[in-house]
Design a protein around this motif. Sequence first.
Motif, PDB file in Angstrom:
ATOM      1  N   ALA A   1       1.408 -10.552 -21.575  1.00  9.91           N
ATOM      2  CA  ALA A   1       2.329  -9.543 -21.043  1.00  9.91           C
ATOM      3  C   ALA A   1       2.072  -9.222 -19.585  1.00  9.91           C
ATOM      4  O   ALA A   1       2.539  -8.201 -19.074  1.00  9.91           O
ATOM      5  N   ASN A   2       1.331 -10.081 -18.884  1.00 12.43           N
ATOM      6  CA  ASN A   2       1.111  -9.874 -17.460  1.00 12.43           C
ATOM      7  C   ASN A   2       2.452  -9.859 -16.712  1.00 12.43           C
ATOM      8  O   ASN A   2       3.259 -10.776 -16.845  1.00 12.43           O
ATOM      9  N   ARG A   3       2.718  -8.806 -15.955  1.00 14.13           N
ATOM     10  CA  ARG A   3       3.981  -8.614 -15.214  1.00 14.13           C
ATOM     11  C   ARG A   3       5.183  -8.617 -16.153  1.00 14.13           C
ATOM     12  O   ARG A   3       6.296  -8.979 -15.776  1.00 14.13           O
ATOM     13  N   ALA A   4       4.974  -8.214 -17.387  1.00 12.96           N
ATOM     14  CA  ALA A   4       6.035  -8.229 -18.387  1.00 12.96           C
ATOM     15  C   ALA A   4       5.980  -6.934 -19.194  1.00 12.96           C
ATOM     16  O   ALA A   4       5.263  -6.000 -18.835  1.00 12.96           O
ATOM     17  N   GLY A   5       6.750  -6.885 -20.267  1.00 13.35           N
ATOM     18  CA  GLY A   5       6.729  -5.738 -21.158  1.00 13.35           C
ATOM     19  C   GLY A   5       5.745  -5.973 -22.290  1.00 13.35           C
ATOM     20  O   GLY A   5       5.785  -7.013 -22.958  1.00 13.35           O
ATOM     21  N   ALA A   6       4.847  -5.026 -22.516  1.00  5.41           N
ATOM     22  CA  ALA A   6       3.808  -5.163 -23.532  1.00  5.41           C
ATOM     23  C   ALA A   6       4.192  -4.437 -24.813  1.00  5.41           C
ATOM     24  O   ALA A   6       4.922  -3.445 -24.788  1.00  5.41           O
ATOM     25  N   VAL A   7       3.659  -4.913 -25.931  1.00  3.24           N
ATOM     26  CA  VAL A   7       3.925  -4.267 -27.215  1.00  3.24           C
ATOM     27  C   VAL A   7       2.780  -3.354 -27.639  1.00  3.24           C
ATOM     28  O   VAL A   7       2.855  -2.733 -28.701  1.00  3.24           O
ATOM     29  N   LEU A   8       1.756  -3.275 -26.830  1.00  4.56           N
ATOM     30  CA  LEU A   8       0.675  -2.323 -27.054  1.00  4.56           C
ATOM     31  C   LEU A   8       0.616  -1.359 -25.880  1.00  4.56           C
ATOM     32  O   LEU A   8       0.974  -1.720 -24.756  1.00  4.56           O
ATOM     33  N   PRO A   9       0.138  -0.130 -26.084  1.00  6.72           N
ATOM     34  CA  PRO A   9      -0.002   0.809 -24.973  1.00  6.72           C
ATOM     35  C   PRO A   9      -1.185   0.465 -24.086  1.00  6.72           C
ATOM     36  O   PRO A   9      -2.121  -0.233 -24.497  1.00  6.72           O
ATOM     37  N   ASP A  10      -1.128   0.928 -22.857  1.00  6.75           N
ATOM     38  CA  ASP A  10      -2.265   0.868 -21.924  1.00  6.75           C
ATOM     39  C   ASP A  10      -2.734  -0.559 -21.624  1.00  6.75           C
ATOM     40  O   ASP A  10      -3.937  -0.831 -21.527  1.00  6.75           O
ATOM     41  N   ILE A  11      -1.768  -1.469 -21.483  1.00  8.08           N
ATOM     42  CA  ILE A  11      -2.100  -2.826 -21.044  1.00  8.08           C
ATOM     43  C   ILE A  11      -1.977  -2.852 -19.526  1.00  8.08           C
ATOM     44  O   ILE A  11      -0.879  -2.755 -18.971  1.00  8.08           O
ATOM     45  N   GLU A  12      -3.111  -2.954 -18.836  1.00  7.70           N
ATOM     46  CA  GLU A  12      -3.136  -2.775 -17.384  1.00  7.70           C
ATOM     47  C   GLU A  12      -2.346  -3.835 -16.633  1.00  7.70           C
ATOM     48  O   GLU A  12      -1.837  -3.579 -15.541  1.00  7.70           O
ATOM     49  N   THR A  13      -2.245  -5.030 -17.159  1.00  4.62           N
ATOM     50  CA  THR A  13      -1.547  -6.105 -16.458  1.00  4.62           C
ATOM     51  C   THR A  13      -0.030  -6.023 -16.618  1.00  4.62           C
ATOM     52  O   THR A  13       0.709  -6.690 -15.895  1.00  4.62           O
ATOM     53  N   ALA A  14       0.454  -5.234 -17.578  1.00  2.00           N
ATOM     54  CA  ALA A  14       1.886  -5.178 -17.878  1.00  2.00           C
ATOM     55  C   ALA A  14       2.638  -4.341 -16.853  1.00  2.00           C
ATOM     56  O   ALA A  14       2.083  -3.413 -16.246  1.00  2.00           O
ATOM     57  N   THR A  15       3.914  -4.662 -16.674  1.00  2.00           N
ATOM     58  CA  THR A  15       4.778  -3.881 -15.790  1.00  2.00           C
ATOM     59  C   THR A  15       5.318  -2.649 -16.489  1.00  2.00           C
ATOM     60  O   THR A  15       5.498  -1.593 -15.884  1.00  2.00           O
ATOM     61  N   THR A  16       5.596  -2.761 -17.768  1.00  2.00           N
ATOM     62  CA  THR A  16       6.176  -1.666 -18.538  1.00  2.00           C
ATOM     63  C   THR A  16       5.928  -1.932 -20.006  1.00  2.00           C
ATOM     64  O   THR A  16       5.334  -2.945 -20.392  1.00  2.00           O
ATOM     65  N   SER A  17       6.392  -1.017 -20.840  1.00  2.00           N
ATOM     66  CA  SER A  17       6.345  -1.228 -22.281  1.00  2.00           C
ATOM     67  C   SER A  17       7.564  -2.023 -22.720  1.00  2.00           C
ATOM     68  O   SER A  17       8.662  -1.870 -22.172  1.00  2.00           O
ATOM     69  N   ALA A  18       7.395  -2.878 -23.699  1.00  2.00           N
ATOM     70  CA  ALA A  18       8.546  -3.603 -24.244  1.00  2.00           C
ATOM     71  C   ALA A  18       9.550  -2.648 -24.859  1.00  2.00           C
ATOM     72  O   ALA A  18      10.714  -3.001 -25.057  1.00  2.00           O
ATOM     73  N   ASP A  19       9.129  -1.435 -25.130  1.00  2.00           N
ATOM     74  CA  ASP A  19      10.029  -0.416 -25.662  1.00  2.00           C
ATOM     75  C   ASP A  19      10.971   0.127 -24.596  1.00  2.00           C
ATOM     76  O   ASP A  19      11.973   0.785 -24.914  1.00  2.00           O
ATOM     77  N   ASN A  20      10.680  -0.132 -23.325  1.00  2.00           N
ATOM     78  CA  ASN A  20      11.508   0.346 -22.221  1.00  2.00           C
ATOM     79  C   ASN A  20      12.548  -0.687 -21.803  1.00  2.00           C
ATOM     80  O   ASN A  20      13.208  -0.538 -20.781  1.00  2.00           O
ATOM     81  N   ILE A  21      12.693  -1.734 -22.589  1.00  2.00           N
ATOM     82  CA  ILE A  21      13.636  -2.802 -22.272  1.00  2.00           C
ATOM     83  C   ILE A  21      15.017  -2.440 -22.807  1.00  2.00           C
ATOM     84  O   ILE A  21      15.158  -1.997 -23.948  1.00  2.00           O
ATOM     85  N   TRP A  22      16.034  -2.625 -21.968  1.00  2.00           N
ATOM     86  CA  TRP A  22      17.418  -2.376 -22.377  1.00  2.00           C
ATOM     87  C   TRP A  22      17.791  -3.241 -23.579  1.00  2.00           C
ATOM     88  O   TRP A  22      17.428  -4.408 -23.662  1.00  2.00           O
TER      89      TRP A  22
END
Length: 353
Positions: free
Chosen positions: A306-327
Motif C-alpha cells: 500500500a505504499n503511496r496507495a490506499g491501505a486496508v489497515l490503520p496507521d500504515i506510514e507508507t500509505a497515502t490514505t485509507s482504502a476506505d476513503n476511496i470513491w
Amino acid sequence: MRITNFRRVLAGLGVAAVTFAAAACGSGDTVDVSADDLGPSGDSSWQAVIDKAKEEGSVTYYSGQATDNLQTAASAFESAYGIKVDIVRDNDANLQTKLAAEEATGNQVADVVASAAKPWVAERLAQNYYVPVTGPAFSAPEFDADKFLRDGTIFTSSAAVLTYGWNTDRVPDGLSGYEDLLAPELAGGKIGVILPISAAIVDFYDYLNETVAPDYVAKLAAQKPRTYTGAQAIAQALTSGEIAAAAYTLPLTTEKEKGAPVDFGLASPVFGAPFLTGVTAKAPHPNAAQLFSNFLVTKAGQTAIANRAGAVLPDIETATTSADNIWTSSRTVTADDTVAFRSQFEQMFGSSQ
C-alpha cells in the motif's frame, strides 16, 4: 526491526502494456520483517498451512499493483517465510487473457490474483474460481472484514490512488482542485490525461463528472490535453516539465523527496482503484497462496503493497490514505461500457489523441 526500502519511484499502476515477472529477490534488496508485523500467529491448523507452504516453496501472484510495491512485498514475504514469490505484473485486460488461456489449457499458473476489474472478479466469484481465505489476519480486529472482505473470499489488498498534480516550475501557485485544470493558461497540450483503456479508468472519468461537475470531462477535453497510457508516464512528464499539470497521476511524494519540481493534491473522496484479491481454486501452491494472502493484510504486507496507495489497515506510514476513503462508483462498468466510452472519449478529445 521494520521493513526497509519502501521509498522508491513506482513503475505504473495497472495500465502498463508489458508483463513484469520477477522472483522475490529480484530487486536485490534485503528486507527485515518483525514477527510483530506479521499479524496473529494463528492456531495449530494455521501452523500446518505455514509448514505446507514452506514445502511448496513458492507462490505466483498476478497483479497490476505498482511494480516496486510488488517487489518489496515479495522480498518481505521471502524474508519472513523463506518462500519465493513469482510476480506476473500487467494490466487487467492482459492478465485476464493469460488467465483465460490457463483455464482453457488446464495449465494453471496463478495462485493469487489481484484485479481492479470489478465485473470480471464478480463473474469469477460466481463461477467458484476462488476459494475462501483462511488466514488469521482476516479475523484480526484491525482488519475491517465488513469493508474489505467479500463472501469470505475476495479481499481488498490495496487501492491505487490517482489524483491531480502539477509541475511547480510551470504552475508556481499550484492547484487547489480539479477545477483549476480548466484555467485558460493550461490549454493547448499543457495537461496530461489518461486514455480510457480499462473499466477502472472509465470509473475515473465517471468520478470527475460526479464529484466535480456533470460536464467536467467535456470541459477538460476542450483544454486539448495530451493523452498518456499510464500514470507513471504522466508522472514522468510532469517531472520533466513536458506538461504543466495532470488530471491523473500518482501521489508524487517520492519525486518531491528526490527534489523534483512537482506537487499534488487530494480531493475528498479521492479516486482510486481497489485491487480485489483472491486465492484461485486450482492454485498449484494452495498453502503458499493462503499464507501470502494472509501476509498482504498484515502490517508488514500493507507497508509494502500500500505504499503511496490506499491501505486496508490503520496507521500504515507508507500509505497515502485509507482504502476506505476511496470513491465508490454508482455503477459497474462493463466491457461494453468501456468500448462505448472510448468512442465518446475520442469524439470529445479529438486531435489530442
